[in-house]
Design a protein around this motif. Sequence first.
Motif, PDB file in Angstrom:
ATOM      1  N   GLN A  43       0.821  -1.210   0.000  1.00  0.00           N
ATOM      2  CA  GLN A  43       0.000   0.000   0.000  1.00  0.00           C
ATOM      3  C   GLN A  43       0.857   1.263   0.000  1.00  0.00           C
ATOM      4  N   TYR A  44       2.007   1.211   0.656  1.00  0.00           N
ATOM      5  CA  TYR A  44       2.908   2.365   0.651  1.00  0.00           C
ATOM      6  C   TYR A  44       3.714   2.442  -0.631  1.00  0.00           C
ATOM      7  N   MET A  45       3.910   1.299  -1.280  1.00  0.00           N
ATOM      8  CA  MET A  45       4.640   1.296  -2.545  1.00  0.00           C
ATOM      9  C   MET A  45       3.885   2.101  -3.604  1.00  0.00           C
ATOM     10  N   THR A  46       2.547   1.948  -3.661  1.00  0.00           N
ATOM     11  CA  THR A  46       1.767   2.720  -4.630  1.00  0.00           C
ATOM     12  C   THR A  46       1.835   4.207  -4.325  1.00  0.00           C
ATOM     13  N   MET A  47       1.937   4.565  -3.037  1.00  0.00           N
ATOM     14  CA  MET A  47       2.079   5.971  -2.680  1.00  0.00           C
ATOM     15  C   MET A  47       3.427   6.506  -3.142  1.00  0.00           C
ATOM     16  N   VAL A  48       4.471   5.697  -3.048  1.00  0.00           N
ATOM     17  CA  VAL A  48       5.799   6.116  -3.512  1.00  0.00           C
ATOM     18  C   VAL A  48       5.771   6.394  -5.016  1.00  0.00           C
ATOM     19  N   LEU A  49       5.067   5.539  -5.759  1.00  0.00           N
ATOM     20  CA  LEU A  49       4.981   5.733  -7.207  1.00  0.00           C
ATOM     21  C   LEU A  49       4.180   6.972  -7.575  1.00  0.00           C
ATOM     22  N   GLY A  50       3.414   7.523  -6.637  1.00  0.00           N
ATOM     23  CA  GLY A  50       2.649   8.733  -6.902  1.00  0.00           C
ATOM     24  C   GLY A  50       3.397  10.017  -6.592  1.00  0.00           C
ATOM     25  N   ILE A  51       4.599   9.903  -6.013  1.00  0.00           N
ATOM     26  CA  ILE A  51       5.359  11.104  -5.653  1.00  0.00           C
ATOM     27  C   ILE A  51       5.716  11.924  -6.887  1.00  0.00           C
ATOM     28  N   GLY A  52       6.218  11.259  -7.927  1.00  0.00           N
ATOM     29  CA  GLY A  52       6.639  11.962  -9.137  1.00  0.00           C
ATOM     30  C   GLY A  52       5.519  12.741  -9.805  1.00  0.00           C
ATOM     31  N   PRO A  53       4.350  12.104 -10.076  1.00  0.00           N
ATOM     32  CA  PRO A  53       3.259  12.861 -10.686  1.00  0.00           C
ATOM     33  C   PRO A  53       2.774  14.043  -9.846  1.00  0.00           C
ATOM     34  N   VAL A  54       2.722  13.882  -8.518  1.00  0.00           N
ATOM     35  CA  VAL A  54       2.261  14.988  -7.672  1.00  0.00           C
ATOM     36  C   VAL A  54       3.245  16.157  -7.734  1.00  0.00           C
ATOM     37  N   LEU A  55       4.538  15.871  -7.648  1.00  0.00           N
ATOM     38  CA  LEU A  55       5.536  16.936  -7.762  1.00  0.00           C
ATOM     39  C   LEU A  55       5.488  17.584  -9.145  1.00  0.00           C
ATOM     40  N   GLY A  56       5.229  16.767 -10.163  1.00  0.00           N
ATOM     41  CA  GLY A  56       5.130  17.308 -11.515  1.00  0.00           C
ATOM     42  C   GLY A  56       3.989  18.298 -11.648  1.00  0.00           C
ATOM     43  N   LEU A  57       2.849  17.990 -11.019  1.00  0.00           N
ATOM     44  CA  LEU A  57       1.707  18.904 -11.070  1.00  0.00           C
ATOM     45  C   LEU A  57       2.041  20.256 -10.450  1.00  0.00           C
ATOM     46  N   ILE A  58       2.899  20.252  -9.436  1.00  0.00           N
ATOM     47  CA  ILE A  58       3.251  21.501  -8.755  1.00  0.00           C
ATOM     48  C   ILE A  58       4.239  22.320  -9.577  1.00  0.00           C
ATOM     49  N   PHE A  59       5.245  21.667 -10.129  1.00  0.00           N
ATOM     50  CA  PHE A  59       6.357  22.387 -10.743  1.00  0.00           C
ATOM     51  C   PHE A  59       6.284  22.506 -12.256  1.00  0.00           C
ATOM     52  N   ILE A  60       5.467  21.690 -12.913  1.00  0.00           N
ATOM     53  CA  ILE A  60       5.484  21.712 -14.378  1.00  0.00           C
ATOM     54  C   ILE A  60       5.020  23.043 -14.966  1.00  0.00           C
ATOM     55  N   PRO A  61       4.023  23.739 -14.375  1.00  0.00           N
ATOM     56  CA  PRO A  61       3.694  25.064 -14.939  1.00  0.00           C
ATOM     57  C   PRO A  61       4.810  26.073 -14.763  1.00  0.00           C
ATOM     58  N   LEU A  62       5.507  25.978 -13.632  1.00  0.00           N
ATOM     59  CA  LEU A  62       6.624  26.888 -13.373  1.00  0.00           C
ATOM     60  C   LEU A  62       7.734  26.692 -14.395  1.00  0.00           C
ATOM     61  N   ILE A  63       8.082  25.434 -14.656  1.00  0.00           N
ATOM     62  CA  ILE A  63       9.165  25.140 -15.589  1.00  0.00           C
ATOM     63  C   ILE A  63       8.750  25.470 -17.016  1.00  0.00           C
ATOM     64  N   GLY A  64       7.494  25.149 -17.371  1.00  0.00           N
ATOM     65  CA  GLY A  64       7.040  25.434 -18.724  1.00  0.00           C
ATOM     66  C   GLY A  64       7.041  26.919 -19.034  1.00  0.00           C
ATOM     67  N   SER A  65       6.507  27.734 -18.112  1.00  0.00           N
ATOM     68  CA  SER A  65       6.451  29.173 -18.351  1.00  0.00           C
ATOM     69  C   SER A  65       7.834  29.808 -18.245  1.00  0.00           C
ATOM     70  N   ALA A  66       8.649  29.347 -17.290  1.00  0.00           N
ATOM     71  CA  ALA A  66       9.991  29.914 -17.154  1.00  0.00           C
ATOM     72  C   ALA A  66      10.825  29.672 -18.404  1.00  0.00           C
ATOM     73  N   SER A  67      10.605  28.540 -19.075  1.00  0.00           N
ATOM     74  CA  SER A  67      11.351  28.284 -20.314  1.00  0.00           C
ATOM     75  C   SER A  67      10.914  29.208 -21.439  1.00  0.00           C
ATOM     76  N   ASP A  68       9.692  29.767 -21.340  1.00  0.00           N
ATOM     77  CA  ASP A  68       9.258  30.747 -22.331  1.00  0.00           C
ATOM     78  C   ASP A  68      10.019  32.059 -22.205  1.00  0.00           C
ATOM     79  N   HIS A  69      10.451  32.381 -20.980  1.00  0.00           N
ATOM     80  CA  HIS A  69      11.025  33.691 -20.717  1.00  0.00           C
ATOM     81  C   HIS A  69      12.531  33.670 -20.451  1.00  0.00           C
ATOM     82  N   CYS A  70      13.012  32.598 -19.818  1.00  0.00           N
ATOM     83  CA  CYS A  70      14.424  32.556 -19.450  1.00  0.00           C
ATOM     84  C   CYS A  70      15.302  32.523 -20.697  1.00  0.00           C
ATOM     85  N   ASN A  71      16.386  33.291 -20.644  1.00  0.00           N
ATOM     86  CA  ASN A  71      17.264  33.413 -21.799  1.00  0.00           C
ATOM     87  C   ASN A  71      18.702  33.243 -21.352  1.00  0.00           C
ATOM     88  N   SER A  72      19.473  32.585 -22.159  1.00  0.00           N
ATOM     89  CA  SER A  72      20.888  32.417 -21.865  1.00  0.00           C
ATOM     90  C   SER A  72      21.621  32.153 -23.164  1.00  0.00           C
TER      91      SER A  72
END
Length: 554
Positions: A43-72
């Motif tokens: 039961q805890y193993m399935t929770m471990v497999l859900g860590i990546g998608p949950v973190l992705g939901l939090i950070f993916i908009p930040l990374i997607g939009s930042a790549s639109d603006h960040c320049n180097s």
Amino acid sequence: MSGWRSQWRLVLLNSLTCGLEICVAAGITYVPPLLLEAGVEEQYMTMVLGIGPVLGLIFIPLIGSASDHCNSSYGRRRPFIWLLSLGVLLALLIIPHADLLAAYFSWGGCALQVAFLILGVGLLDFCGQVCFTPLEALLSDLYRNEEDCNQAFAMFSFMVSLGGCVGYLLPALDWSRGLLSVYLGGQAECLFFMLILIFVTSVLITMRVSEEPPCTAALEPGPLLEAGRCGVPRSCCYLPKSVPLLCLLRTCWSMTPAIYRSYCHVPRVMRQLCMAQLCSWMAVMSFMLFYTDFMGEGLYEGMPSAAPGTASRQRYEDGIRMGSLGLFFQCATSTVFSLLMSRLVRHFGSRRVYLSSMVSFTISALVICMSKSVVLVSLMSALTGFAYATLQTLPYTLTCHYHKEMEVYMPNKKTKNMLKNGIAVKRDSITHLTAMDEEGGLTHKLGDTNGHAIFSQEDSDYYPPPHGQNGSSLSATAPEQDEPEGYEKRGVGLDFAILDSTFLLSQVFPTLFMGMIVQFTKSVTAYMASSAIFGIIAIYLANQIIFDQKDLNS
């Protein structure tokens, strides 16, 4: 895009797409046994497999939009691809050596080994899934023509499917008897060493071929950026030699509030596309996540909790192997349809292709629910590859199309009452419009039969402003008036991030509720029935997608 050289360049450009999918598919397939061996309960193993998608939901908009603006000096997408690839590489090193890392700290013991495994699994799933977003945006940057974009994302889908095929097969091979396995120390070490070689090679090929233009391609700061409401630091955006990591951190920190505002207030076209995409992915992922368990318990009538060596346990393991073969057939079918996708769209149109893929998927799921034939069920599982290829291609090409004609599909929604000489202006009363460019500014003359200045402030969501001969948008306001509030030029990276979030959500929802549904119905057939129900809803929502300008008025 004609000629074998262009097609070969597309293959090389998408090599990292294939490498990522191989690593994610093989790594996540091989991880559950490692977690169980380390003492993690199921039961805890399935929770471990859900860590990546949950973190992705939090950070993916930040990374997607930042790549639109960040320049180097490295471009605007590649710094993010490098950093996320580094995270994947680190995870591939941690997972097979978690026991050695734990043994290095004598005070850690088994608990520290589990902690390292959880860290590696979360890092692999998070970085592997999120890295697709800047890769998709990079394709959109390099292939702006509609036909080229269709072919580029068709190749993207093909490489994802090909990577899935290889990723599902690699853990099934016996690496323990080879010389490399003996030298490295076992099956897991050999498998992950092969994954590292594949991944590093794919990263280097894609980075070498992409040739992203530095500095000039970044999204121009709009009025809100200039006003400081949606902030990209000027020192970051306009320094051509800025350090990529520093640029990334400063951009992400300063833009976070505005990004999530934009993420929550999406245009109508993207909102309808994402709703259909979410239900479509929930149908497909409900099938993919639980298909092997359905085969083992439902079709083969095995028992996963039975003692090893018993007939019930053997039937379950046979069903699991046949289920894995069915998923391989799905990926193989998806690769074929990915190659044909641009031709299908050209001959039948995006609407028919999208709808037919979801109709075929729903029919397949219904047949799987009712059939007891292993051959027929396996054939239906292969047919679901059509929907998988479609969801990897069409939503992204539609998003590119929306951004190519933003003034049509994503116009200003928030407008003010505009007054001129005390008279409210109305668009539907326009009888005359001229524009003159004098002294560097535009002077607009509008008149009705009474000689009053008239223009609409009641902007419909989907009527673009008038255009001049040079294609620039003409405003009915005088030069001294401010731009109406609420307009913010959206980057394609942000909208790709929203699309990718629907994929991550589609993994979270089934894992939360499917267990309760199966427990209530006392049958694993509920997995496939739920997939068919989501497919029916997806067909309805797909009819609401804006595929072209004719759909805007419907």
